[in-house]
Structures are given as structure tokens and as C-alpha cells.
Motif scaffolding. Structure first.
Motif, short mmCIF file in Angstrom:
data_model
loop_
_atom_site.label_atom_id
_atom_site.label_comp_id
_atom_site.label_asym_id
_atom_site.label_seq_id
_atom_site.Cartn_x
_atom_site.Cartn_y
_atom_site.Cartn_z
N UNK A 58 -19.76 18.06 88.77
CA UNK A 58 -19.05 19.28 88.39
C UNK A 58 -18.78 20.15 89.62
N UNK A 59 -19.77 20.25 90.50
CA UNK A 59 -19.59 21.04 91.72
C UNK A 59 -18.46 20.46 92.58
N UNK A 60 -18.37 19.14 92.58
CA UNK A 60 -17.33 18.46 93.35
C UNK A 60 -15.94 18.75 92.77
N UNK A 117 -19.90 27.03 85.06
CA UNK A 117 -20.79 27.26 83.91
C UNK A 117 -21.07 25.98 83.09
N UNK A 118 -20.99 24.85 83.77
CA UNK A 118 -21.33 23.58 83.10
C UNK A 118 -20.19 22.90 82.37
N UNK A 156 -9.40 23.76 84.35
CA UNK A 156 -9.80 25.05 83.78
C UNK A 156 -11.32 25.08 83.76
N UNK A 157 -11.90 26.13 84.29
CA UNK A 157 -13.36 26.18 84.46
C UNK A 157 -13.97 27.37 83.73
N UNK A 158 -15.21 27.19 83.30
CA UNK A 158 -15.92 28.27 82.63
C UNK A 158 -15.82 28.16 81.12
N UNK A 159 -16.86 28.59 80.42
CA UNK A 159 -16.96 28.36 78.98
C UNK A 159 -15.88 29.06 78.17
N UNK A 176 -18.64 17.81 81.08
CA UNK A 176 -19.74 18.67 80.62
C UNK A 176 -21.01 18.31 81.37
N UNK A 177 -21.78 19.33 81.72
CA UNK A 177 -23.06 19.11 82.39
C UNK A 177 -23.97 18.28 81.49
#
Length: 246
Positions: A57-59, A67-68, A5-8, A26-27
């Protein structure tokens, strides 16, 4: 369904709605308000938090708009050790558990769950850290067994073993330096402990075991894949239990 699941907003909603999040990525160095809120929710749930660089995270990202923050969620619900024990009691059988120590390959976990089901084990126990979670890969590799064999996830494997010992269970771990499995009595309430292929069972977990069992091998290499070792030992337990009933 994706395990990520991605995004804040999506990640925060996952926590607040009660979804089982295995890991939070987390970034590293990100300290803004929404991210701090997500981290706070993760800590309430005792979720493993990994602070990672943007490249990681990009991977992991499928949407490329993370969004980190990325949450890895379980594809199946975890059971509890108490529920597994109750399952054995309901069947009127001596508890037979399989515990995994540092098995991080989801294919191995899925294969062990499949073996556990076929061998009649009442459940599988894994630690929160240094273990694969119940991802869709695990579910697929289990070939449907995850629908029937419960998996409990515990914070401390050694403490769980000590608690189970008080309930009459004894533990045998797979180890190259142990007694040959044919020379051990593997009947009664039993927990089979399997480590990873490279390092085996960790020192503290091995010390918590009552016996160590080795699998006789006649080839040129010195270790079995974790799921294969689990299968060999699990079915030796089945053989001995069946023989005892005769």
C-alpha cells in the motif's frame, strides 16, 4: 488525474457515487468497521479485492495517507459487449472484435486499442481478472483511440465467446502451433483472440476458439509482443476482408 483514490472516506464515496473501480487494495488483516463497509460495497460491484501488506500500500500510495485502502479507478467508462455488437450492426458490417487474454501490461492494452481502431474493429473485450484496466497509461498509449473504440470488460471470457458464437461469430487465436495465417479464411464475423507474450492464450480460451493462427517468423526468437501480434493478425483480417469485397 490520478488513477488511485486513497483514504477510507474517499474510497467509500467513489463506490457510492458509481465510479468504476477496477481494483481495491486493502491492508491485509484490517477488520474495522469502515474497512468492512468498503469491502461490502466492493463486493456488491463485483470489484476485484486484493488484500496486501502495508509495504505494498505504501508503494502504491501517492499521498502517504491511505488509511489501509486504495482504489484503482478507470480513467474511461467501459462499454458492454451488446453495445459493441450494436455498433457493428449500425455500420452494416460483419462484427470484428479483438479479445485479450491475460494481457496485463497497460502499454500493450493501449497499443491494441489503437490497432483495433485503425483496423476498423468494432471493439475490444478484456476479462475482469488478469488484465490491465482502462488506466490513464492505457489512454495515453492508445493515442486517442480510446475515445472512439469501445472496450468491454467481462467476468468470464470463455462464456462471452460461447454467447457470441450463438450470434454467428467465430474465433481465431494467435498461437505458434496454429495454421499459418495466410492459409486461413479470416473473413466474416470474427473475434481475434490474443494472449500474453509469455504464456499465450490460456487453455480454456484456446479450446473455445474455432481456429488457431500462427504468424510466419524468420528470426531467432520465438514470440512477438502481444500488441504487435494483434497488429499483424488484425491487418491480415483487413486484407482478406478487402480482397473479398473486390
Amino acid at each position: 488525474m490520478s488513477d488511485m483514490i486513497e483514504g477510507r472516506n474517499a474510497v467509500l464515496e467513489a463506490f457510492r457515487s458509481g465510479r468504476c473501480v477496477d481494483k481495491l487494495f486493502v491492508l491485509d488483516g484490517c477488520q474495522d468497521g469502515p474497512v468492512r463497509t468498503i469491502i461490502r460495497e466492493a463486493r456488491k460491484k463485483d470489484t476485484i479485492i486484493n488484500f496486501v501488506p502495508k509495504e505494498r500500500l505504501d508503494q502504491l500510495s501517492e499521498t502517504k495517507s491511505h488509511q489501509g485502502v486504495i482504489a484503482q479507478v478507470a480513467a474511461y467508462e467501459y462499454s458492454t459487449v451488446e453495445e459493441i455488437m450494436a455498433r457493428a450492426e449500425k455500420k452494416g458490417e460483419a462484427p470484428f472484435l479483438i479479445l485479450l487474454d491475460n494481457v496485463e501490461d497497460p502499454h500493450n492494452l493501449g497499443a491494441v486499442i489503437r490497432t483495433a481502431n485503425l483496423a476498423g474493429a468494432h471493439g475490444v473485450i478484456i476479462p475482469k481478472r488478469h488484465s490491465a484496466g482502462l488506466t490513464s497509461v492505457v489512454a495515453k498509449t492508445s493515442a486517442g483511440a480510446l475515445n472512439y473504440t469501445p472496450v468491454a470488460r467481462v467476468t468470464n471470457l470463455v462464456r462471452t465467446m460461447e454467447d457470441l458464437k450463438e450470434k454467428g461469430i467465430w474465433f481465431v487465436c494467435a498461437d505458434m502451433d496454429g495454421q499459418t495465417m495466410y492459409d486461413l479464411d479470416l473473413t466474416g464475423p470474427i473475434g481475434l483472440v490474443i494472449g500474453n507474450e509469455g504464456e499465450g492464450v490460456s487453455r480454456l480460451v484456446k479450446e473455445a476458439c474455432d481456429f488457431t493462427a500462427s504468424i510466419p517468423m524468420r528470426g531467432d526468437i520465438d514470440s512477438l509482443n502481444a500488441s504487435v501480434a494483434a497488429g499483424v493478425l488484425a491487418f491480415e483480417i483487413v486484407r482478406q476482408q478487402m480482397a473479398k469485397k473486390k
